[in-house]
Motif scaffolding. Structure first.
Motif, PDB file in Angstrom:
ATOM      1  N   ALA A 141       0.860  -1.199   0.000  1.00 22.03           N
ATOM      2  CA  ALA A 141       0.000   0.000   0.000  1.00 22.03           C
ATOM      3  C   ALA A 141       0.889   1.240   0.000  1.00 22.03           C
ATOM      4  N   GLY A 142       0.688   2.144   0.961  1.00 22.05           N
ATOM      5  CA  GLY A 142       1.518   3.345   1.046  1.00 22.05           C
ATOM      6  C   GLY A 142       1.345   4.266  -0.146  1.00 22.05           C
ATOM      7  N   ALA A 143       2.320   5.151  -0.324  1.00 18.01           N
ATOM      8  CA  ALA A 143       2.344   6.058  -1.473  1.00 18.01           C
ATOM      9  C   ALA A 143       3.360   5.532  -2.485  1.00 18.01           C
ATOM     10  N   TRP A 144       3.009   5.587  -3.751  1.00 22.22           N
ATOM     11  CA  TRP A 144       3.928   5.123  -4.793  1.00 22.22           C
ATOM     12  C   TRP A 144       3.587   5.806  -6.112  1.00 22.22           C
ATOM     13  N   ALA A 145       4.585   5.832  -6.996  1.00 23.38           N
ATOM     14  CA  ALA A 145       4.388   6.380  -8.337  1.00 23.38           C
ATOM     15  C   ALA A 145       5.318   5.653  -9.295  1.00 23.38           C
ATOM     16  N   GLN A 146       4.815   5.361 -10.505  1.00 22.02           N
ATOM     17  CA  GLN A 146       5.597   4.687 -11.536  1.00 22.02           C
ATOM     18  C   GLN A 146       5.796   5.642 -12.717  1.00 22.02           C
ATOM     19  N   PHE A 147       7.026   5.626 -13.272  1.00 15.04           N
ATOM     20  CA  PHE A 147       7.411   6.610 -14.286  1.00 15.04           C
ATOM     21  C   PHE A 147       8.021   5.930 -15.508  1.00 15.04           C
ATOM     22  N   ASP A 148       7.776   6.537 -16.678  1.00 16.98           N
ATOM     23  CA  ASP A 148       8.330   6.061 -17.946  1.00 16.98           C
ATOM     24  C   ASP A 148       9.342   7.089 -18.446  1.00 16.98           C
ATOM     25  N   LEU A 149      10.638   6.749 -18.384  1.00 24.17           N
ATOM     26  CA  LEU A 149      11.687   7.680 -18.782  1.00 24.17           C
ATOM     27  C   LEU A 149      11.843   7.768 -20.295  1.00 24.17           C
ATOM     28  N   SER A 150      11.330   6.795 -21.032  1.00 25.43           N
ATOM     29  CA  SER A 150      11.400   6.870 -22.487  1.00 25.43           C
ATOM     30  C   SER A 150      10.367   7.836 -23.043  1.00 25.43           C
ATOM     31  N   LEU A 151       9.242   7.958 -22.364  1.00 28.20           N
ATOM     32  CA  LEU A 151       8.171   8.864 -22.782  1.00 28.20           C
ATOM     33  C   LEU A 151       8.168  10.164 -21.991  1.00 28.20           C
ATOM     34  N   GLY A 152       8.880  10.186 -20.872  1.00 23.69           N
ATOM     35  CA  GLY A 152       8.845  11.359 -20.004  1.00 23.69           C
ATOM     36  C   GLY A 152       7.487  11.554 -19.379  1.00 23.69           C
ATOM     37  N   SER A 153       6.911  10.457 -18.858  1.00 24.92           N
ATOM     38  CA  SER A 153       5.538  10.531 -18.363  1.00 24.92           C
ATOM     39  C   SER A 153       5.369   9.749 -17.067  1.00 24.92           C
ATOM     40  N   VAL A 154       4.323  10.136 -16.335  1.00 23.01           N
ATOM     41  CA  VAL A 154       3.879   9.376 -15.169  1.00 23.01           C
ATOM     42  C   VAL A 154       2.948   8.278 -15.660  1.00 23.01           C
ATOM     43  N   ASN A 155       3.210   7.044 -15.256  1.00 22.12           N
ATOM     44  CA  ASN A 155       2.335   5.945 -15.645  1.00 22.12           C
ATOM     45  C   ASN A 155       1.151   5.824 -14.700  1.00 22.12           C
ATOM     46  N   SER A 156       1.412   5.779 -13.406  1.00 20.89           N
ATOM     47  CA  SER A 156       0.345   5.625 -12.414  1.00 20.89           C
ATOM     48  C   SER A 156       0.884   6.024 -11.049  1.00 20.89           C
ATOM     49  N   SER A 157      -0.031   6.281 -10.128  1.00 21.14           N
ATOM     50  CA  SER A 157       0.390   6.659  -8.777  1.00 21.14           C
ATOM     51  C   SER A 157      -0.761   6.465  -7.806  1.00 21.14           C
ATOM     52  N   SER A 158      -0.413   6.474  -6.520  1.00 19.78           N
ATOM     53  CA  SER A 158      -1.418   6.358  -5.475  1.00 19.78           C
ATOM     54  C   SER A 158      -0.939   7.089  -4.232  1.00 19.78           C
ATOM     55  N   ASN A 159      -1.841   7.820  -3.610  1.00 20.81           N
ATOM     56  CA  ASN A 159      -1.573   8.515  -2.349  1.00 20.81           C
ATOM     57  C   ASN A 159      -0.446   9.541  -2.436  1.00 20.81           C
ATOM     58  N   CYS A 160      -0.278  10.140  -3.616  1.00 19.02           N
ATOM     59  CA  CYS A 160       0.698  11.201  -3.794  1.00 19.02           C
ATOM     60  C   CYS A 160       0.367  11.957  -5.077  1.00 19.02           C
ATOM     61  N   THR A 161       1.025  13.086  -5.284  1.00 21.84           N
ATOM     62  CA  THR A 161       0.929  13.835  -6.538  1.00 21.84           C
ATOM     63  C   THR A 161       2.209  13.581  -7.317  1.00 21.84           C
ATOM     64  N   ALA A 162       2.123  12.787  -8.376  1.00 25.54           N
ATOM     65  CA  ALA A 162       3.301  12.387  -9.141  1.00 25.54           C
ATOM     66  C   ALA A 162       3.544  13.358 -10.288  1.00 25.54           C
ATOM     67  N   THR A 163       4.799  13.781 -10.450  1.00 20.05           N
ATOM     68  CA  THR A 163       5.178  14.673 -11.548  1.00 20.05           C
ATOM     69  C   THR A 163       6.508  14.226 -12.132  1.00 20.05           C
ATOM     70  N   ILE A 164       6.763  14.625 -13.383  1.00 15.49           N
ATOM     71  CA  ILE A 164       8.035  14.361 -14.031  1.00 15.49           C
ATOM     72  C   ILE A 164       8.441  15.614 -14.795  1.00 15.49           C
ATOM     73  N   GLU A 165       9.691  16.060 -14.598  1.00 18.62           N
ATOM     74  CA  GLU A 165      10.197  17.290 -15.216  1.00 18.62           C
ATOM     75  C   GLU A 165      11.394  16.967 -16.101  1.00 18.62           C
ATOM     76  N   ASP A 166      11.396  17.507 -17.306  1.00 17.59           N
ATOM     77  CA  ASP A 166      12.472  17.283 -18.267  1.00 17.59           C
ATOM     78  C   ASP A 166      13.622  18.255 -17.997  1.00 17.59           C
ATOM     79  N   PHE A 167      14.816  17.722 -17.698  1.00 14.82           N
ATOM     80  CA  PHE A 167      16.002  18.546 -17.475  1.00 14.82           C
ATOM     81  C   PHE A 167      17.001  18.442 -18.620  1.00 14.82           C
ATOM     82  N   GLY A 168      16.594  17.857 -19.731  1.00 19.86           N
ATOM     83  CA  GLY A 168      17.449  17.792 -20.903  1.00 19.86           C
ATOM     84  C   GLY A 168      18.417  16.628 -20.891  1.00 19.86           C
ATOM     85  N   ASN A 169      18.895  16.261 -22.084  1.00 17.48           N
ATOM     86  CA  ASN A 169      19.878  15.191 -22.257  1.00 17.48           C
ATOM     87  C   ASN A 169      19.406  13.869 -21.662  1.00 17.48           C
ATOM     88  N   GLY A 170      18.100  13.633 -21.692  1.00 22.87           N
ATOM     89  CA  GLY A 170      17.543  12.378 -21.194  1.00 22.87           C
ATOM     90  C   GLY A 170      17.275  12.341 -19.707  1.00 22.87           C
TER      91      GLY A 170
END
Length: 202
Positions: free
Chosen positions: A122-151
């Motif tokens: 359970a708890g809070a968790w978030a899953q991220f896709d670095l190839s797409l630069g996107s949040v896949n799913s999350s629970s009990n948190c606000t998930a974000t992804i920010e592009d800082f360049g060069n991958g």
């Protein structure tokens, strides 16, 4: 304010200034800004994942200082699976209280999926896709992804609403429905790059 450094080994002078929070590193001709606000980082060894401060689970392994970090220093580590199985990850046993946020910089290599988790169930968790630069799913948190360049991306499981006892970074072959810790796998030899983990109260 931090210290000035002067380096003339490779041509023009480079002057670095480190100040946190917010954190800045300035190099003449370039500018890097972490844009960090809020309280201090509760994690030590935030970019030294080979340190014993970070526990390694299920064959999780680290190659220290493998590539340049977002601030151009050679301080980003490669996290890879040294043994096929579930729950391949790095973790620090630490209280993650409601309202706090977890983040880390990550860059894909042969693995492009990862999760931030504060509890093994359970708890809070978030899953991220670095190839797409996107949040896949999350629970009990606000998930974000920010592009800082060069991958590089900064991934955040922000303002958690479910308290936990861990700061977990888990590599994934594929996304999992629900908290991925107990069932998510990471193929042996696959890996990604990490830098500057942070736990703080916004």
């Amino acid at each position: 304010m931090g210290t000035f450094t002067l380096d003339q080994a490779f041509g023009p002078y480079k002057v670095g200034i480190w100040d946190e929070p917010p954190a800045y590193r300035t190099i003449i001709g370039d500018f890097f800004n972490l844009n960090e606000t809020g309280g201090p980082n509760q994690l030590s060894f935030d970019s030294e994942f080979d340190n014993a401060y970070w526990s390694k689970n299920a064959g999780a392994s680290i190659t220290a200082n493998a590539i340049a970090a977002p601030d151009q220093t050679l301080t980003a580590d490669r996290f890879y699976s040294g043994g096929a199985g579930t729950s391949v990850g790095l973790y620090r046993a630490i209280s993650v209280d409601a309202g706090e946020s977890m983040s880390i910089f990550a860059k894909a290599d042969t693995c492009s999926k990862l999760a931030l988790i504060d509890a093994v169930a359970a708890g809070a968790w978030a899953q991220f896709d670095l190839s797409l630069g996107s949040v896949n799913s999350s629970s009990n948190c606000t998930a974000t992804i920010e592009d800082f360049g060069n991958g590089w991306y900064r991934i955040t499981a922000g303002v958690v609403s479910a308290t936990g006892g861990f700061f977990i970074i888990q590599g994934l072959d594929s996304f999992i429905a629900g908290n991925p810790w107990s069932t998510g796998t990471m193929t042996i030899g696959t890996g990604l790059y990490l830098w500057h983990a942070r736990l703080w109260l916004p």
